[in-house]
Design a protein around this motif. Structure first.
Motif, PDB file in Angstrom:
ATOM      1  N   LYS A  60       3.860   1.516  10.348  1.00  0.00           N
ATOM      2  CA  LYS A  60       2.784   0.741  10.989  1.00  0.00           C
ATOM      3  C   LYS A  60       3.168   0.369  12.412  1.00  0.00           C
ATOM      4  O   LYS A  60       2.333   0.426  13.323  1.00  0.00           O
ATOM      5  N   ARG A 117       3.027   2.225   2.318  1.00  0.00           N
ATOM      6  CA  ARG A 117       3.482   2.663   3.635  1.00  0.00           C
ATOM      7  C   ARG A 117       4.678   1.842   4.100  1.00  0.00           C
ATOM      8  O   ARG A 117       4.816   0.675   3.745  1.00  0.00           O
ATOM      9  N   ASP A 136       0.812  -1.223   0.000  1.00  0.00           N
ATOM     10  CA  ASP A 136       0.000   0.000   0.000  1.00  0.00           C
ATOM     11  C   ASP A 136       0.842   1.268   0.000  1.00  0.00           C
ATOM     12  O   ASP A 136       0.302   2.383   0.038  1.00  0.00           O
ATOM     13  N   TYR A 175       0.453  -7.692   9.128  1.00  0.00           N
ATOM     14  CA  TYR A 175       0.775  -7.280   7.759  1.00  0.00           C
ATOM     15  C   TYR A 175       1.401  -8.459   7.035  1.00  0.00           C
ATOM     16  O   TYR A 175       1.681  -9.506   7.639  1.00  0.00           O
TER      17      TYR A 175
END
Length: 244
Positions: free
Chosen positions: A128, A123, A121, A143
Motif C-alpha cells: 500500500k 495485502r 485483506d 489503514y
C-alpha cells in the motif's frame, strides 16, 4: 394562510427553525474543526518525512563527493532514522525500497529485509505504501494497524515520499483514533450547549405566547368586541383556543 396559523404555532415554528439553524451551525463548525485537525496531523507527518529526506540528501551529497560509499551512507541513514520517534514516542519512521522490502522499521525491526506484515485483506502494508507513490513523489495512505505493544488494529494515516537516488520510500504515520475521539467530544459538548439554548428559548417562547394571547384578549375587550366577551363568559378555555 399565515394569518390563519395560531400565534403559539407560529412561535413554535420559529423555535424549530432556530433549532435547525443551530444544528447546521454546529455541523459546519465541527466539520471545519475536524478538517483543520486532520490537516495539522498531515503537516506534522510531512515535516518529519522532510527532515529524514534532507538527511538522506546530505549523505548522498557526501557519496557523490567521494567522502562516503553508498553502503556506509545508507547504514548511517538507517541508524539516524531509527531514532526519529515523535508524538511522545508513539510514532516513528519506516523506510521501504521501491520493491516493497522494509529497509528500516523503528517499531518492528524484525521485519527488515522482508515484505513485512499483512493487512486483513491479505495485502502487505508495504505494498500500500509503495502504491501511494507509484505515480507521484509523495502521497497519503490510511489503514488499520496496532499501536506499538498493542494488538487492536486502529486507524492510522501515513505520509510517504520517494527518495529516488537510493530507490527508497520514507514513511511516517500517526494513529487518528484519538482525533476522532476529540472530534466527537466537541460535537457532544456543542450539542449539549445547543440543547440548553433550545430549552431556554422554548420556555421564553411559551411565556411570550401566553403574554401575546393575554394582550390580544385585553385589546379586544377594551374595544368592546362582544364575541370575545361571550366566549369568555360561556367557556373560558375557548378564549385561548380562539385567539391562539
Amino acid at each position: 394562510m399565515i394569518n390563519s396559523i395560531r400565534i403559539r404555532t407560529k412561535l413554535l415554528l420559529v423555535l424549530v427553525l432556530t433549532g435547525l439553524s443551530l444544528a447546521t451551525a454546529i455541523w459546519a463548525s465541527t466539520s471545519i474543526l475536524y478538517e483543520r485537525m486532520m490537516q495539522d496531523r498531515i503537516a506534522k507527518l510531512k515535516a518529519v518525512v522532510e527532515v529524514a529526506s534532507e538527511q538522506a540528501k546530505a549523505l548522498d551529497a557526501q557519496v557523490r563527493a567521494g567522502k562516503l560509499n553508498r553502503d556506509e551512507a545508507m547504514i548511517r541513514f538507517k541508524d539516524a532514522s531509527r531514532a526519529m520517534w515523535f508524538d511522545n514516542h508513539t510514532a516513528y519512521l519506516g523506510i521501504i525500497d521501491t520493491d516493497g522490502i522494509w529497509f528500516m522499521n523503528a517499531a518492528v525491526p524484525k521485519i527488515e529485509g522482508t515484505m513485512g506484515n499483512k493487512l486483513p485483506d491479505g495485502r502487505y502494508i508495504s505494498e500500500k505504501l509503495r502504491n501511494a507513490v507509484s505515480s507521484s513523489e509523495d502521497g497519503l495512505v490510511a489503514y488499520g494497524y496496532p499501536r506499538p505493544g498493542g494488538t487492536e488494529a486502529l486507524p492510522k494515516m501515513t505520509f510517504v515520499k520517494k527518495f529516488e537516488p537510493w530507490k527508497l520510500i520514507i514513511t511516517a504515520g500517526v494513529w487518528i483514533d484519538d482525533l476522532d475521539a476529540d472530534y466527537h467530544a466537541v460535537v457532544y459538548r456543542l450539542a449539549g450547549y445547543g440543547l440548553v439554548l433550545l430549552l431556554i428559548s422554548g420556555g421564553l417562547i411559551l411565556l411570550l405566547s401566553q403574554n401575546i394571547i393575554a394582550i390580544t384578549i385585553a385589546h379586544h375587550l377594551l374595544h368592546g368586541h362582544k364575541k370575545v366577551v361571550c366566549l369568555i363568559r360561556e367557556r373560558q378555555p375557548r378564549s385561548h383556543q380562539w385567539f391562539g
